[in-house]
Design a protein around this motif. Sequence first.
Motif, PDB file in Angstrom:
ATOM      1  N   SER A   4      57.963  57.390  31.904  1.00 24.50           N
ATOM      2  CA  SER A   4      57.097  57.095  30.758  1.00 24.50           C
ATOM      3  C   SER A   4      57.207  55.610  30.459  1.00 24.50           C
ATOM      4  O   SER A   4      58.231  54.985  30.725  1.00 24.50           O
ATOM      5  N   VAL A  27      53.323  58.287  32.699  1.00 26.30           N
ATOM      6  CA  VAL A  27      52.503  58.441  31.510  1.00 26.30           C
ATOM      7  C   VAL A  27      52.734  57.206  30.637  1.00 26.30           C
ATOM      8  O   VAL A  27      53.872  56.850  30.321  1.00 26.30           O
ATOM      9  N   ILE A  29      52.147  55.419  26.998  1.00 24.74           N
ATOM     10  CA  ILE A  29      51.966  55.894  25.624  1.00 24.74           C
ATOM     11  C   ILE A  29      51.823  54.706  24.672  1.00 24.74           C
ATOM     12  O   ILE A  29      52.592  53.745  24.738  1.00 24.74           O
ATOM     13  N   SER A  40      42.535  54.763  30.033  1.00 25.43           N
ATOM     14  CA  SER A  40      42.239  56.054  30.666  1.00 25.43           C
ATOM     15  C   SER A  40      40.945  56.009  31.459  1.00 25.43           C
ATOM     16  O   SER A  40      40.752  56.794  32.395  1.00 25.43           O
ATOM     17  N   SER A  65      48.572  58.599  33.815  1.00 26.96           N
ATOM     18  CA  SER A  65      47.826  59.091  32.658  1.00 26.96           C
ATOM     19  C   SER A  65      48.267  58.312  31.432  1.00 26.96           C
ATOM     20  O   SER A  65      49.308  57.630  31.446  1.00 26.96           O
ATOM     21  N   SER A  67      48.428  58.397  26.901  1.00 27.95           N
ATOM     22  CA  SER A  67      48.458  59.299  25.756  1.00 27.95           C
ATOM     23  C   SER A  67      48.809  58.534  24.493  1.00 27.95           C
ATOM     24  O   SER A  67      49.456  57.485  24.538  1.00 27.95           O
ATOM     25  N   ASN A  68      48.398  59.109  23.336  1.00 30.78           N
ATOM     26  CA  ASN A  68      48.804  58.582  22.034  1.00 30.78           C
ATOM     27  C   ASN A  68      50.017  59.317  21.477  1.00 30.78           C
ATOM     28  O   ASN A  68      50.520  58.962  20.411  1.00 30.78           O
ATOM     29  N   ASP A  69      50.486  60.332  22.179  1.00 31.15           N
ATOM     30  CA  ASP A  69      51.523  61.228  21.657  1.00 31.15           C
ATOM     31  C   ASP A  69      52.848  60.996  22.369  1.00 31.15           C
ATOM     32  O   ASP A  69      52.966  61.235  23.580  1.00 31.15           O
ATOM     33  N   ASP A  72      54.546  63.427  24.821  1.00 31.98           N
ATOM     34  CA  ASP A  72      54.188  63.494  26.242  1.00 31.98           C
ATOM     35  C   ASP A  72      55.186  62.753  27.129  1.00 31.98           C
ATOM     36  O   ASP A  72      55.117  62.844  28.359  1.00 31.98           O
TER      37      ASP A  72
END
Length: 437
Positions: A4, A27, A29, A40, A65, A67-69, A72
């Motif tokens: 991450s 990922v 973030i 994205s 990928s 994400s805002n979370d 993840d």
Amino acid sequence: MKLSVIGCGYLGAVHAASMAELGHEVVGIDVDPAKISALSAGKAPFFEPGLDEILQSALASGRLSFSNDLADAKGAKVHFVAVGTPQRKGENAADMTYVNSAIDGLIPHLSAGDLVVGKSTVPVGTAARLAQSIADAGTGAMLAWNPEFLREGFAVKDTIAPDRLVYGVPAGNEGPKAKALLDEVYATALSNETPLVVADYATAELVKVSANAFLATKISFINAMAEIAEVAGADVTALADAIGYDARIGRRFLNAGIGFGGGCLPKDIRAFAARAEELGRGESVAFLKEIDAINLRRRQRAVDMVIESLGGQVFQKKVAVLGLAFKPDSDDVRDSPALDVAVQLHGLGAKVVATDPEAIPNSIRLHPQLGFATDTMDALHSADIVVLVTEWKEFRELDPVEIGELVKDKVIIDGRNTLDPEKWRAAGWTYRGMGRP
């Protein structure tokens, strides 16, 4: 590996895409929905050569990928923290808000054996404090510090094929475990015999700020010599060539001009000096304040040269400013000397028309009062004086004969000493460089 990357600004976006390009599952973030949406879609929210291509390649492979979370991040074995450490408002010290928030938000999603890796440039002592926070939370995770050495315009290359790797690892049994995980992350670079330095937290934290302090010193040194050359009638470029042949000195970054800028060098040397004072050793790096002062003086010197060249009167004179980004191959205008020069001239009443291949949108957001032209020839048309302040290739390659037909007066200030004075003078121009006769 599954990785991450927390924070998808300049550093994080490049790191996430590059790690995925190397084969890891990544990922990225970030709290900014617009940034995540753009990334994205395979489009970087800033200009960096080659980044869009590897973004699109990595996204298409399924390995990348966004994400805002923060949830993840769970399941990743290594978590890179790549958030910003801007200058604290009204102070020289670094603002640690984003780093602290990233660690606090990540802790609930860590598992035993995970490795949190700091990449942000932080005050020495930060890693030890954050490692204690992770330990106190009972996560069983470890922390390492792995400073970045990205050059804007070359960031993708510097990530995929770095010139060195530095690991700041914990003491005791966790040290070898952290190193093993980082070795797996950087297996490609290590297989290509990239130099590796394994050190403690404090050393790893000091590496980046020390490198930036040394680089800033070298740049400001030659600019200080330019100040002397101007009053002595010497040529600072020939001077730099001569001392650059000394292997102990070297020619790189001995280029006099309007000084350095950007989102790292200025704020990092200020934060370094502020941290040294907190540690009771401010006198050790007190020279950095003079380095900063020399750097800022060069911007003013460029403005003064414009005033002198216009006979002391700039009001309502058209000034074509070539460049807005702090360096070529970037759209970054943070602490940009080029943009600063344009703003100062505007403040004196000049009709500034500035152009840049990439940095106009960012400049408009900061200083909409300036005049802008997306076409270089439009900026040059009927100009009373031309000021080159960012050495983009298209500006370096301008034909002095051709553009001499466009301007009102053939006067140019070369703020980066990047043009051939004889070529321009032969075309009828009054050429003035920085620290050149």
